[in-house]
Design a protein around this motif. Structure first.
Motif, PDB file in Angstrom:
ATOM      1  N   SER A   1       9.133   3.915  -0.135  1.00  0.00           N
ATOM      2  CA  SER A   1       9.021   3.428   1.241  1.00  0.00           C
ATOM      3  C   SER A   1       7.567   3.430   1.697  1.00  0.00           C
ATOM      4  O   SER A   1       7.092   2.467   2.318  1.00  0.00           O
ATOM      5  N   VAL A   2       6.853   4.502   1.372  1.00  0.00           N
ATOM      6  CA  VAL A   2       5.438   4.589   1.755  1.00  0.00           C
ATOM      7  C   VAL A   2       4.627   3.499   1.053  1.00  0.00           C
ATOM      8  O   VAL A   2       3.783   2.832   1.671  1.00  0.00           O
ATOM      9  N   ASN A   3       4.887   3.291  -0.229  1.00  0.00           N
ATOM     10  CA  ASN A   3       4.146   2.261  -0.969  1.00  0.00           C
ATOM     11  C   ASN A   3       4.454   0.861  -0.445  1.00  0.00           C
ATOM     12  O   ASN A   3       3.569   0.003  -0.383  1.00  0.00           O
ATOM     13  N   TRP A   4       5.707   0.622  -0.086  1.00  0.00           N
ATOM     14  CA  TRP A   4       6.052  -0.691   0.472  1.00  0.00           C
ATOM     15  C   TRP A   4       5.369  -0.898   1.816  1.00  0.00           C
ATOM     16  O   TRP A   4       4.855  -1.984   2.100  1.00  0.00           O
ATOM     17  N   LEU A   5       5.348   0.139   2.636  1.00  0.00           N
ATOM     18  CA  LEU A   5       4.671   0.032   3.926  1.00  0.00           C
ATOM     19  C   LEU A   5       3.186  -0.285   3.741  1.00  0.00           C
ATOM     20  O   LEU A   5       2.602  -1.047   4.514  1.00  0.00           O
ATOM     21  N   ALA A   6       2.593   0.286   2.715  1.00  0.00           N
ATOM     22  CA  ALA A   6       1.170   0.056   2.446  1.00  0.00           C
ATOM     23  C   ALA A   6       0.921  -1.258   1.718  1.00  0.00           C
ATOM     24  O   ALA A   6      -0.223  -1.550   1.359  1.00  0.00           O
ATOM     25  N   GLN A   7       1.984  -2.041   1.502  1.00  0.00           N
ATOM     26  CA  GLN A   7       1.903  -3.307   0.767  1.00  0.00           C
ATOM     27  C   GLN A   7       1.346  -3.099  -0.641  1.00  0.00           C
ATOM     28  O   GLN A   7       0.557  -3.881  -1.151  1.00  0.00           O
ATOM     29  N   GLN A   8       1.797  -2.002  -1.246  1.00  0.00           N
ATOM     30  CA  GLN A   8       1.426  -1.696  -2.629  1.00  0.00           C
ATOM     31  C   GLN A   8       2.699  -1.672  -3.478  1.00  0.00           C
ATOM     32  O   GLN A   8       3.079  -0.652  -4.053  1.00  0.00           O
ATOM     33  N   GLU A   9       3.350  -2.822  -3.543  1.00  0.00           N
ATOM     34  CA  GLU A   9       4.617  -2.911  -4.258  1.00  0.00           C
ATOM     35  C   GLU A   9       4.485  -2.580  -5.736  1.00  0.00           C
ATOM     36  O   GLU A   9       5.460  -2.200  -6.384  1.00  0.00           O
ATOM     37  N   ASN A  10       3.288  -2.713  -6.286  1.00  0.00           N
ATOM     38  CA  ASN A  10       3.101  -2.409  -7.708  1.00  0.00           C
ATOM     39  C   ASN A  10       3.289  -0.927  -8.012  1.00  0.00           C
ATOM     40  O   ASN A  10       3.478  -0.546  -9.177  1.00  0.00           O
ATOM     41  N   LEU A  11       3.255  -0.077  -6.990  1.00  0.00           N
ATOM     42  CA  LEU A  11       3.436   1.364  -7.197  1.00  0.00           C
ATOM     43  C   LEU A  11       4.888   1.796  -7.034  1.00  0.00           C
ATOM     44  O   LEU A  11       5.210   2.967  -7.246  1.00  0.00           O
ATOM     45  N   ILE A  12       5.762   0.868  -6.654  1.00  0.00           N
ATOM     46  CA  ILE A  12       7.171   1.204  -6.473  1.00  0.00           C
ATOM     47  C   ILE A  12       7.823   1.377  -7.840  1.00  0.00           C
ATOM     48  O   ILE A  12       7.703   0.515  -8.715  1.00  0.00           O
ATOM     49  N   SER A  13       8.504   2.498  -8.040  1.00  0.00           N
ATOM     50  CA  SER A  13       9.111   2.773  -9.345  1.00  0.00           C
ATOM     51  C   SER A  13      10.110   3.908  -9.221  1.00  0.00           C
ATOM     52  O   SER A  13      10.237   4.544  -8.172  1.00  0.00           O
TER      53      SER A  13
END
Length: 251
Positions: free
Chosen positions: A194-206
């Motif tokens: 959720s934090v990574n998506w909020l930061a627009q860093q979808e590449n870190l979602i895993s």
């Protein structure tokens, strides 16, 4: 917050249910969240499925295993647990041209108990027509284009930076991200994604690998002495006696 979001801000709301009678339920905050197409419920989610027993919890800790399609929960196949949560549902009609998506859903045996006063006083509840029938949503997310220009004095974005968006994630429980519950199944991944998506860093979602467990054994002084005598004297002594017996028979 309204101005911050309009300029491309990102907010993660962890909205616990109100359990005390006579205490207002943050009306201004709830109104702001509804402007983004997300409806926080005035209830407490109970789970009668019994799945929580595997984690040593009761019905007050709903367990979720269903995750509607969203980048935050992509390839999510783990359980998540929430202690004293409320429903958080995406408004299907949208609000201000913003359309949220549900993130986490319970099983059909869970429901949103609306008679909070009776629940907190007696500790008992039964589903009725006034309650929110399961499966219920425990979280939602929404994104929208920036509607207010950024501060001209601010530093310009990098050329390869993603297009600015306003993003909001709302969860009906804050405990799922606390130290006590963060180690349960998928809670950590849901929070970090959720934090990574909020930061627009979808590449870190895993889905992250679990940390190795600490399996050290703590022994009392008496247990330590017993292990010493068994391993140093008793077991070697038995082996010696068996050897002497075998030698005696072969004479």
């Amino acid at each position: 917050l309204r101005t911050y979001l309009a300029r491309g801000g990102k907010v993660f709301f962890l909205l616990d249910p109100q359990t005390k009678a006579g205490v207002p339920d943050f009306p201004n905050l709830v109104a702001l969240i509804k402007e983004w197409g997300i409806d926080p419920g005035t209830n407490i989610v109970l789970d009668a499925s019994g799945v929580g027993q595997m984690l040593g919890t009761g019905p007050e800790v709903p367990i979720a295993a269903k995750y509607p399609p969203h980048p935050i929960t992509e390839r999510f196949n783990v359980l998540t647990a929430y202690s004293l949560a409320r429903t958080v549902t995406a408004n299907q009609a949208g609000a201000n041209n913003r359309f949220a998506q549900n993130l986490v859903e319970t099983g059909p045996s869970a429901w949103g108990e609306t008679d909070i006063k009776a629940l907190m006083s007696s500790g008992q509840a039964a589903q009725d027509d006034n309650d929110v029938k399961g499966p219920v949503s425990l979280g939602a997310a929404v994104s929208a284009p920036v509607t207010t220009p950024a501060d001209p004095a601010a530093a310009p974005d990098a050329p390869d930076a993603p297009k600015p968006e306003s993003r909001v994630v709302v969860m009906g429980d804050s405990d799922f991200a606390s130290n006590r519950w963060l180690g349960i199944s998928g809670n950590r991944d849901l929070f970090l994604n959720s934090v990574n998506w909020l930061a627009q860093q979808e590449n870190l979602i895993s889905i992250r690998a679990k940390d190795p467990e600490d399996r050290r054994i703590t022994l009392s002084a008496d247990q330590d002495r017993r292990i010493f005598w068994i391993t140093i004297f008793i077991i070697p002594g038995l082996i010696l006696l068996m050897g002497i017996q075998a030698w005696w028979r072969r004479r």
